[in-house]
Motif scaffolding. Sequence first.
Motif, PDB file in Angstrom:
ATOM      1  N   TRP A 150       0.933  -1.144   0.083  1.00 19.91           N
ATOM      2  CA  TRP A 150      -0.027   0.148  -0.420  1.00 19.91           C
ATOM      3  C   TRP A 150       1.520   1.465   0.210  1.00 19.91           C
ATOM      4  O   TRP A 150       1.835   1.445   0.358  1.00 19.91           O
ATOM      5  CB  TRP A 150      -0.832  -0.057   1.575  1.00 19.91           C
ATOM      6  N   PRO A 151       0.437   2.421  -0.591  1.00 17.91           N
ATOM      7  CA  PRO A 151       1.144   4.273  -0.797  1.00 17.91           C
ATOM      8  C   PRO A 151       1.327   4.169   0.984  1.00 17.91           C
ATOM      9  O   PRO A 151       0.758   4.125   1.872  1.00 17.91           O
ATOM     10  CB  PRO A 151       0.155   4.278  -0.738  1.00 17.91           C
ATOM     11  N   HIS A 152       2.118   4.437   0.763  1.00 20.87           N
ATOM     12  CA  HIS A 152       3.247   5.221   2.196  1.00 20.87           C
ATOM     13  C   HIS A 152       2.015   5.281   3.042  1.00 20.87           C
ATOM     14  O   HIS A 152       1.787   7.094   2.561  1.00 20.87           O
ATOM     15  CB  HIS A 152       4.840   5.284   1.760  1.00 20.87           C
ATOM     16  N   GLY A 153       1.703   4.436   4.345  1.00 14.95           N
ATOM     17  CA  GLY A 153       0.809   5.999   5.080  1.00 14.95           C
ATOM     18  C   GLY A 153      -0.346   6.036   5.095  1.00 14.95           C
ATOM     19  O   GLY A 153      -1.063   6.305   5.578  1.00 14.95           O
ATOM     20  N   ASP A 154      -0.989   5.819   4.146  1.00 11.64           N
ATOM     21  CA  ASP A 154      -1.686   5.452   3.491  1.00 11.64           C
ATOM     22  C   ASP A 154      -3.370   4.120   4.306  1.00 11.64           C
ATOM     23  O   ASP A 154      -3.406   3.587   3.154  1.00 11.64           O
ATOM     24  CB  ASP A 154      -2.121   4.956   1.772  1.00 11.64           C
ATOM     25  N   LEU A 155      -3.506   4.633   4.783  1.00 12.48           N
ATOM     26  CA  LEU A 155      -4.350   3.577   5.728  1.00 12.48           C
ATOM     27  C   LEU A 155      -5.284   3.152   4.788  1.00 12.48           C
ATOM     28  O   LEU A 155      -6.049   2.283   4.753  1.00 12.48           O
ATOM     29  CB  LEU A 155      -4.499   4.165   6.592  1.00 12.48           C
ATOM     30  N   ALA A 156      -6.474   3.821   4.046  1.00 12.02           N
ATOM     31  CA  ALA A 156      -7.002   3.393   2.617  1.00 12.02           C
ATOM     32  C   ALA A 156      -6.780   3.092   1.759  1.00 12.02           C
ATOM     33  O   ALA A 156      -6.925   1.649   1.582  1.00 12.02           O
ATOM     34  CB  ALA A 156      -8.241   4.703   2.674  1.00 12.02           C
ATOM     35  N   GLY A 157      -5.518   2.808   1.158  1.00 16.54           N
ATOM     36  CA  GLY A 157      -4.684   2.260   0.786  1.00 16.54           C
ATOM     37  C   GLY A 157      -4.470   0.782   1.412  1.00 16.54           C
ATOM     38  O   GLY A 157      -5.097  -0.655   0.316  1.00 16.54           O
ATOM     39  N   LEU A 158      -4.031   0.772   2.483  1.00 16.27           N
ATOM     40  CA  LEU A 158      -4.344  -1.037   3.633  1.00 16.27           C
ATOM     41  C   LEU A 158      -6.035  -1.595   2.813  1.00 16.27           C
ATOM     42  O   LEU A 158      -5.449  -2.797   3.131  1.00 16.27           O
ATOM     43  CB  LEU A 158      -3.785  -0.963   4.491  1.00 16.27           C
ATOM     44  N   GLN A 159      -6.301  -0.675   3.862  1.00 17.49           N
ATOM     45  CA  GLN A 159      -7.827  -1.189   3.565  1.00 17.49           C
ATOM     46  C   GLN A 159      -8.295  -1.664   2.772  1.00 17.49           C
ATOM     47  O   GLN A 159      -9.353  -3.074   2.363  1.00 17.49           O
ATOM     48  CB  GLN A 159      -8.827  -0.511   3.983  1.00 17.49           C
ATOM     49  N   ARG A 160      -8.118  -1.268   1.302  1.00 21.22           N
ATOM     50  CA  ARG A 160      -8.407  -1.773   0.652  1.00 21.22           C
ATOM     51  C   ARG A 160      -7.514  -2.892  -0.505  1.00 21.22           C
ATOM     52  O   ARG A 160      -7.994  -4.239  -0.999  1.00 21.22           O
ATOM     53  CB  ARG A 160      -8.310  -1.136  -1.217  1.00 21.22           C
ATOM     54  N   GLN A 161      -6.463  -2.611   0.211  1.00 29.55           N
ATOM     55  CA  GLN A 161      -5.258  -4.632   0.127  1.00 29.55           C
ATOM     56  C   GLN A 161      -6.186  -5.179   0.228  1.00 29.55           C
ATOM     57  O   GLN A 161      -6.203  -6.751   0.747  1.00 29.55           O
ATOM     58  CB  GLN A 161      -4.236  -4.187   0.156  1.00 29.55           C
ATOM     59  N   LEU A 162      -6.979  -5.029   2.056  1.00 29.44           N
ATOM     60  CA  LEU A 162      -6.953  -6.095   3.229  1.00 29.44           C
ATOM     61  C   LEU A 162      -8.240  -6.903   2.226  1.00 29.44           C
ATOM     62  O   LEU A 162      -8.983  -7.638   2.481  1.00 29.44           O
ATOM     63  CB  LEU A 162      -7.496  -5.283   4.131  1.00 29.44           C
ATOM     64  N   GLY A 163      -9.558  -5.634   1.762  1.00 25.83           N
ATOM     65  CA  GLY A 163     -10.328  -6.678   1.079  1.00 25.83           C
ATOM     66  C   GLY A 163     -10.185  -7.350  -0.185  1.00 25.83           C
ATOM     67  O   GLY A 163     -10.569  -8.241  -0.575  1.00 25.83           O
ATOM     68  N   HIS A 164      -8.998  -7.365  -0.582  1.00 29.46           N
ATOM     69  CA  HIS A 164      -9.161  -8.319  -1.640  1.00 29.46           C
ATOM     70  C   HIS A 164      -7.970 -10.005  -1.155  1.00 29.46           C
ATOM     71  O   HIS A 164      -7.489 -10.272  -1.903  1.00 29.46           O
ATOM     72  CB  HIS A 164      -8.110  -7.902  -2.582  1.00 29.46           C
ATOM     73  N   ALA A 165      -7.255  -9.591  -0.226  1.00 24.58           N
ATOM     74  CA  ALA A 165      -6.482 -10.181   0.648  1.00 24.58           C
ATOM     75  C   ALA A 165      -7.132 -11.807   0.130  1.00 24.58           C
ATOM     76  O   ALA A 165      -8.490 -11.681   0.631  1.00 24.58           O
ATOM     77  CB  ALA A 165      -5.731 -10.275   1.954  1.00 24.58           C
ATOM     78  N   SER A 166      -6.535 -12.646  -0.003  1.00 27.83           N
ATOM     79  CA  SER A 166      -6.783 -14.380   1.034  1.00 27.83           C
ATOM     80  C   SER A 166      -6.421 -14.603   1.288  1.00 27.83           C
ATOM     81  O   SER A 166      -4.640 -15.490   1.823  1.00 27.83           O
ATOM     82  CB  SER A 166      -7.581 -14.965  -1.032  1.00 27.83           C
ATOM     83  N   GLY A 167      -6.877 -16.516   1.603  1.00 23.14           N
ATOM     84  CA  GLY A 167      -5.604 -17.005   2.142  1.00 23.14           C
ATOM     85  C   GLY A 167      -5.534 -16.855   3.903  1.00 23.14           C
ATOM     86  O   GLY A 167      -6.134 -15.747   4.888  1.00 23.14           O
ATOM     87  N   ARG A 168      -3.988 -16.950   4.234  1.00 21.05           N
ATOM     88  CA  ARG A 168      -3.648 -16.666   5.992  1.00 21.05           C
ATOM     89  C   ARG A 168      -3.314 -14.992   5.721  1.00 21.05           C
ATOM     90  O   ARG A 168      -2.674 -14.930   4.226  1.00 21.05           O
ATOM     91  CB  ARG A 168      -2.456 -17.637   6.719  1.00 21.05           C
ATOM     92  N   VAL A 169      -3.308 -13.910   5.876  1.00 21.50           N
ATOM     93  CA  VAL A 169      -3.232 -12.600   5.862  1.00 21.50           C
ATOM     94  C   VAL A 169      -2.384 -12.781   6.743  1.00 21.50           C
ATOM     95  O   VAL A 169      -2.822 -11.537   8.621  1.00 21.50           O
ATOM     96  CB  VAL A 169      -4.442 -11.406   5.847  1.00 21.50           C
ATOM     97  N   ASP A 182      10.092   8.495   9.839  1.00 24.93           N
ATOM     98  CA  ASP A 182       8.734   9.395  10.665  1.00 24.93           C
ATOM     99  C   ASP A 182       7.793   7.337  11.154  1.00 24.93           C
ATOM    100  O   ASP A 182       8.765   6.131  10.493  1.00 24.93           O
ATOM    101  CB  ASP A 182       7.427   8.984   9.742  1.00 24.93           C
ATOM    102  N   ARG A 183       7.218   7.789  11.861  1.00 21.01           N
ATOM    103  CA  ARG A 183       6.383   6.331  12.844  1.00 21.01           C
ATOM    104  C   ARG A 183       5.165   5.757  11.783  1.00 21.01           C
ATOM    105  O   ARG A 183       4.270   6.968  11.874  1.00 21.01           O
ATOM    106  CB  ARG A 183       5.927   6.841  14.739  1.00 21.01           C
ATOM    107  N   ALA A 184       5.098   4.810  11.624  1.00 28.46           N
ATOM    108  CA  ALA A 184       3.419   4.049  11.874  1.00 28.46           C
ATOM    109  C   ALA A 184       2.972   3.564  12.362  1.00 28.46           C
ATOM    110  O   ALA A 184       3.086   4.490  13.791  1.00 28.46           O
ATOM    111  CB  ALA A 184       4.008   2.842  11.318  1.00 28.46           C
ATOM    112  N   PRO A 185       1.524   4.608  12.232  1.00 26.20           N
ATOM    113  CA  PRO A 185       0.209   4.855  13.210  1.00 26.20           C
ATOM    114  C   PRO A 185       0.452   3.264  13.300  1.00 26.20           C
ATOM    115  O   PRO A 185      -0.732   2.668  13.338  1.00 26.20           O
ATOM    116  CB  PRO A 185      -0.290   5.594  12.120  1.00 26.20           C
ATOM    117  N   LEU A 186       0.698   2.607  14.367  1.00 27.65           N
ATOM    118  CA  LEU A 186       0.105   1.360  15.007  1.00 27.65           C
ATOM    119  C   LEU A 186      -1.173   1.125  15.634  1.00 27.65           C
ATOM    120  O   LEU A 186      -1.444   0.316  15.752  1.00 27.65           O
ATOM    121  CB  LEU A 186       1.560   0.527  16.325  1.00 27.65           C
ATOM    122  N   GLY A 187      -1.668   2.140  16.301  1.00 29.06           N
ATOM    123  CA  GLY A 187      -2.668   2.025  16.888  1.00 29.06           C
ATOM    124  C   GLY A 187      -3.862   1.644  16.217  1.00 29.06           C
ATOM    125  O   GLY A 187      -4.302   0.844  15.503  1.00 29.06           O
ATOM    126  N   GLU A 188      -3.583   2.548  14.808  1.00 24.83           N
ATOM    127  CA  GLU A 188      -4.708   2.261  13.640  1.00 24.83           C
ATOM    128  C   GLU A 188      -4.422   0.886  12.803  1.00 24.83           C
ATOM    129  O   GLU A 188      -5.800   0.372  12.014  1.00 24.83           O
ATOM    130  CB  GLU A 188      -4.462   4.106  12.714  1.00 24.83           C
TER     131      GLU A 188
END
Length: 388
Positions: A150-169, A182-188
């Motif tokens: 996913w694009p750096h720091g883009d949580l919406a981009g991560l959510q899209r990728q999670l929606g297309h994932a399969s198997g163990r993730v 910079d730090r990753a937003p670990l809580g989110e």
Amino acid sequence: MHPFEGLAEALAEREAAGLYRRRRVIEGAQGPRLHVHGRELLAFCSNDYLGLAGDPRLAEALARGAREMGTGSGAAHLVSGHHRAHHALEEELAAFVGAERALLFSTGYMANLGVIPALLGRGDTVIEDRLNHASLIDGARLSGARLRRWPHGDLAGLQRQLGHASGRVLVAVDAVFSMDGDRAPLGELARLVAQHEAALMIDDAHGFGVLGPLGRGSLAAAGLGFDAVPLYMATLGKALGVAGAFVAGSELLVETLIQRARPYVYTTAMPPALAEATRAALRIAAEEDWRRERLRALTERFRREAAGLGLCLADSDTPIQPLLLGDAATALRWSEALAMRGILVPAIRPPTVPEGSARLRITFSAAHEEADLDHLLEALDSVRREAA
């Protein structure tokens, strides 16, 4: 075709593009002042954040361990190389970060190459931030799982990728990004990953020892536990000033890695004397909080005064302070100009960073003094005016 065919031409092209890398030969112990090819330079490029790499207490612990246990472990952990010093260090690291177990690896790169293939394979999915360290990317590729980014720091981009994932993730991310600071937003991230019934892995190479209470790392700094982030990796060659890495998590995770992580199973264990030095470093890092306080003070002052000089810094509150310069040639010129003024800050160029984002990666250590920072700021201002 011979496998060496074309190598000379490729190296010449790299040289012409300003991307050729050369090693510097350092003499003496690590510290703010390094002897490089006969010159003493004030260095702002090390990952020795707490200033422990040259600490005589670690050297004494290493020497004492070598006298008592020899210079090598002799074998892999699963053969005859797992010494009581390794075992004690694993227990202390687990207690320090609040995990059930910890497992030593020879390097952080080997840890990431071992962990991901031990847990996932074909039909599974690994999702990573685009600016993740190369070891996380290579570990995912080695596993045979589908690698999505996913694009750096883009949580919406991560959510899209999670929606297309399969198997163990598995979602894997640097807690502190090594080239941007910079730090990753670990809580989110933890909340989003849990919603999709995936698992979160963090690489805390640049946060362990630096962030959180007593330097317990990015998890502690974010107020998270191993229920939210079940897979934690950190290195020992940065803030702790020694070498190696560890993975922390549940009893089940560690026992699985002991059986299945190939870089663990098939690698000679680190020398037990090094484990003893690491135990000393861990105690010092926890007890001497002034080191983290000095790091914070140096970082805050540098950012404040660099902004006053009109320098373009990345958005970072960690000891990693990138000065963004754009193209590789400009970064090289600034690095060379600083070296002429007695300061060592190598240029960071593609492919380590994306095209157009070459930089000077300025890093601070608790061993730096205010006068060292004065020298750096004066030199940067001089180079800036010269470039203008």
